[in-house]
Design a protein around this motif. Structure first.
Motif, mmCIF file in Angstrom:
data_model
loop_
_atom_site.group_PDB
_atom_site.id
_atom_site.type_symbol
_atom_site.label_atom_id
_atom_site.label_comp_id
_atom_site.label_asym_id
_atom_site.label_seq_id
_atom_site.Cartn_x
_atom_site.Cartn_y
_atom_site.Cartn_z
ATOM 1 N N ALA A 119 0.978 -1.214 0.011
ATOM 2 C CA ALA A 119 0.048 0.111 -0.006
ATOM 3 C C ALA A 119 0.913 1.045 0.222
ATOM 4 O O ALA A 119 0.636 2.130 -0.447
ATOM 5 N N GLY A 160 8.494 9.008 -4.938
ATOM 6 C CA GLY A 160 7.317 8.030 -4.712
ATOM 7 C C GLY A 160 7.186 7.903 -3.274
ATOM 8 O O GLY A 160 7.740 8.765 -2.266
ATOM 9 N N THR A 182 -1.034 9.817 -2.649
ATOM 10 C CA THR A 182 -0.623 10.130 -4.197
ATOM 11 C C THR A 182 -0.261 11.654 -4.156
ATOM 12 O O THR A 182 1.022 11.869 -4.695
HETATM 13 C C1 LIG Z 1 -5.250 -0.239 -2.691
HETATM 14 C C2 LIG Z 1 -4.668 0.912 -2.334
HETATM 15 C C3 LIG Z 1 -5.346 2.056 -2.181
HETATM 16 C C4 LIG Z 1 -4.765 3.529 -2.139
HETATM 17 N N1 LIG Z 1 -5.645 4.544 -1.806
HETATM 18 C C5 LIG Z 1 -4.843 5.681 -1.907
HETATM 19 C C6 LIG Z 1 -5.893 6.738 -2.073
HETATM 20 O O1 LIG Z 1 -7.339 6.880 -1.741
HETATM 21 N N2 LIG Z 1 -5.393 8.162 -1.934
HETATM 22 C C7 LIG Z 1 -4.116 8.211 -1.917
HETATM 23 O O2 LIG Z 1 -3.489 9.410 -1.966
HETATM 24 N N3 LIG Z 1 -3.247 7.178 -2.123
HETATM 25 C C8 LIG Z 1 -3.651 5.705 -1.892
HETATM 26 N N4 LIG Z 1 -2.901 4.638 -1.926
HETATM 27 C C9 LIG Z 1 -1.483 5.092 -2.107
HETATM 28 C C10 LIG Z 1 -0.862 5.299 -3.542
HETATM 29 O O3 LIG Z 1 -1.574 4.839 -4.342
HETATM 30 C C11 LIG Z 1 0.624 5.192 -3.624
HETATM 31 O O4 LIG Z 1 1.396 5.497 -2.334
HETATM 32 C C12 LIG Z 1 1.098 5.731 -4.893
HETATM 33 O O5 LIG Z 1 0.386 4.906 -6.089
HETATM 34 C C13 LIG Z 1 2.448 5.313 -5.130
HETATM 35 O O6 LIG Z 1 2.939 5.811 -5.949
HETATM 36 P P1 LIG Z 1 4.274 5.657 -6.697
HETATM 37 O O7 LIG Z 1 4.590 6.583 -7.929
HETATM 38 O O8 LIG Z 1 5.620 5.923 -5.617
HETATM 39 O O9 LIG Z 1 4.350 3.831 -6.935
HETATM 40 P P2 LIG Z 1 3.838 3.228 -7.925
HETATM 41 O O10 LIG Z 1 2.672 3.684 -8.168
HETATM 42 O O11 LIG Z 1 3.858 1.783 -7.079
HETATM 43 O O12 LIG Z 1 4.691 3.300 -9.171
HETATM 44 C C14 LIG Z 1 6.002 2.463 -9.273
HETATM 45 C C15 LIG Z 1 5.853 1.977 -10.844
HETATM 46 O O13 LIG Z 1 7.221 1.295 -10.915
HETATM 47 C C16 LIG Z 1 7.019 0.199 -11.798
HETATM 48 N N5 LIG Z 1 8.360 -0.555 -11.639
HETATM 49 C C17 LIG Z 1 8.714 -1.597 -10.951
HETATM 50 N N6 LIG Z 1 9.954 -1.890 -11.173
HETATM 51 C C18 LIG Z 1 10.362 -1.494 -12.143
HETATM 52 C C19 LIG Z 1 11.627 -1.422 -12.936
HETATM 53 N N7 LIG Z 1 12.531 -2.305 -12.518
HETATM 54 N N8 LIG Z 1 11.454 -0.683 -13.931
HETATM 55 C C20 LIG Z 1 10.754 -0.042 -14.506
HETATM 56 N N9 LIG Z 1 9.300 0.124 -13.748
HETATM 57 C C21 LIG Z 1 9.204 -0.550 -12.510
HETATM 58 C C22 LIG Z 1 5.920 -0.299 -11.129
HETATM 59 O O14 LIG Z 1 5.215 -1.380 -12.218
HETATM 60 C C23 LIG Z 1 5.061 0.949 -11.106
HETATM 61 O O15 LIG Z 1 4.260 1.165 -12.192
HETATM 62 C C24 LIG Z 1 -3.566 3.614 -2.246
HETATM 63 C C25 LIG Z 1 -2.572 2.432 -2.487
HETATM 64 C C26 LIG Z 1 -3.268 1.157 -2.562
HETATM 65 C C27 LIG Z 1 -2.516 -0.117 -2.726
#
Ligand SMILES: Cc1cc2nc3c(=O)[nH]c(=O)nc-3n(C[C@H](O)[C@H](O)[C@H](O)COP(=O)(O)OP(=O)(O)OC[C@H]3O[C@@H](n4cnc5c(N)ncnc54)[C@H](O)[C@@H]3O)c2cc1C
Length: 327
Positions: free
Chosen positions: A267, A289, A300
């Motif tokens: 999450a 992130g 987010t």
């Molecule tokens: C079920 C759920 C509900 C949520 N609800 C909310 C909400 O209501 N409001 C809110 O603000 N937040 C919410 N969150 C939290 C929020 O969605 C996350 O904190 C946020 O999406 C994280 O963003 P990120 O860009 O850090 O990571 P991610 O969105 O995980 O992006 C990382 C990306 O890197 C890619 N990746 C991994 N390894 C590699 C590699 N080697 N090479 C290239 N790409 C790679 C992955 O495929 C992924 O697409 C929720 C999370 C979950 C799981």
């Protein structure tokens, strides 16, 4: 009287008087009340916002989010789903001449003399080397140092990247009913539940998501513990039991999916209060992130801020290189 005391403590936090970093939200709250319902509400706020329990989220992070950062002052959701935001961002990148490669995992980091020089990417099944003057990683510090080439970060940093961020888990339950369970457009946060923390009826805002006569819901639960290992089967069952207890008509629900977000795709890559800095030992590589959020931030919007910050670092770095080259 107890509520007034808690209110005063929120005001103190706003003025900069925060508890020490190790005290949990539960320990902090226990100083002012033993009321089970109040504790359950704080637990569910921790679960809904930080995807962790009240004995896992530091009180300092909780108060920073709610009292200092002013949580929910600007609140909303994208009617096209969260991906709608990223599609708009992608349109902007393409319009400015950028490219986006999907299904293209980075397989190696290239480093020379303390600077990242590029990455290898699998594109259409072919390993492709991309030269870069700056690199921004969105896979989290741990996965970044674990890439081949990641040894360039040095043993101290690698050890910290593997232990400091504390990934937290949640359980996402998608289901539909023919009888409306709750008449509220938006997210409901629960009081005295054990695992279930919040739930929304998606069709209240977007009726087109389900066939006529059906109501579609997403419910979120947070396991105990949310940080570290837990019994997945038992935690899913406890979450479903909460739904049965709250809504007798849940018994007739059509289950669409149950997903446990943990380990490689949790999450949050780090629960608030345990994030790492965005900067790294490599002067031209930054993280973005949900493992490098500003202290006490979540979700987010916290990730978006890290993107803005990394872009500032990258532009400043490129400017400095340009000035040095011109001198
Ligand atoms: C079920 C759920 C509900 C949520 N609800 C909310 C909400 O209501 N409001 C809110 O603000 N937040 C919410 N969150 C939290 C929020 O969605 C996350 O904190 C946020 O999406 C994280 O963003 P990120 O860009 O850090 O990571 P991610 O969105 O995980 O992006 C990382 C990306 O890197 C890619 N990746 C991994 N390894 C590699 C590699 N080697 N090479 C290239 N790409 C790679 C992955 O495929 C992924 O697409 C929720 C999370 C979950 C799981």
């Amino acid at each position: 009287k107890q509520a007034a005391k808690i209110g005063t403590k929120f005001a103190d936090a706003r003025a900069g008087d925060l508890p020490e970093a190790k005290m949990s939200t539960k320990e902090w709250l226990s100083q002012y009340t033993k009321n089970d319902t109040v504790h359950a509400i704080f637990r569910n706020l921790c679960a809904a916002i930080f995807a962790a329990n009240d004995d896992e989220v530091p009180a300092r992070a909780f108060l920073t989010y709610f009292a200092v950062k002013g949580a929910f002052k600007r609140f909303g959701f994208c009617p096209r789903g969260t991906v709608g935001l990223w599609n708009d961002l992608a349109d902007g990148i393409r319009a400015a001449g950028g490219e986006i490669w999907l299904d293209a995992p980075v397989t190696e980091l290239h480093v020379q003399d303390g600077l990242a020089t590029g990455v290898s990417v699998m594109k259409d099944g072919v390993a492709t080397r991309v030269q870069a003057r700056t690199v921004i990683s969105n896979i989290g510090p741990r996965a970044t140092v674990d890439l081949p080439g990641g040894e360039a970060f040095g043993p101290d940093y690698i050890a910290r990247a593997r232990t400091l961020p504390r990934p937290s888990a949640n359980i996402v339950i998608n289901f539909a009913t023919q009888k409306r369970l709750v008449d509220v457009p938006g997210l409901v946060t629960f009081g005295k539940t054990r695992r279930l923390c919040n739930m929304g009826e998606l069709t209240a805002t977007c009726p087109e998501l389900a066939p006529a006569g059906w109501y579609q819901y997403v419910a979120y639960a947070v396991p105990r513990p949310a940080i570290g290992d837990f019994d997945e089967k038992a935690e899913v069952e406890a979450s479903l039991q909460d739904l049965r207890d709250e809504f007798p008509d849940f018994a007739q629900a059509r289950m669409l999916s149950v997903r446990v977000m943990r380990d490689g795709w949790p999450a949050q890559r780090s629960c608030a209060g345990f994030d790492m800095p965005q900067t790294t030992p490599l002067a031209n590589l930054w993280h973005v992130g949900d493992a490098v959020k500003d202290y006490g931030d979540g979700g987010t919007q916290a990730c978006a801020y890290t993107g803005r910050e990394a872009a500032r670092h990258a532009v400043a770095h490129l400017d400095a290189v340009r000035v040095a080259a011109a001198a």
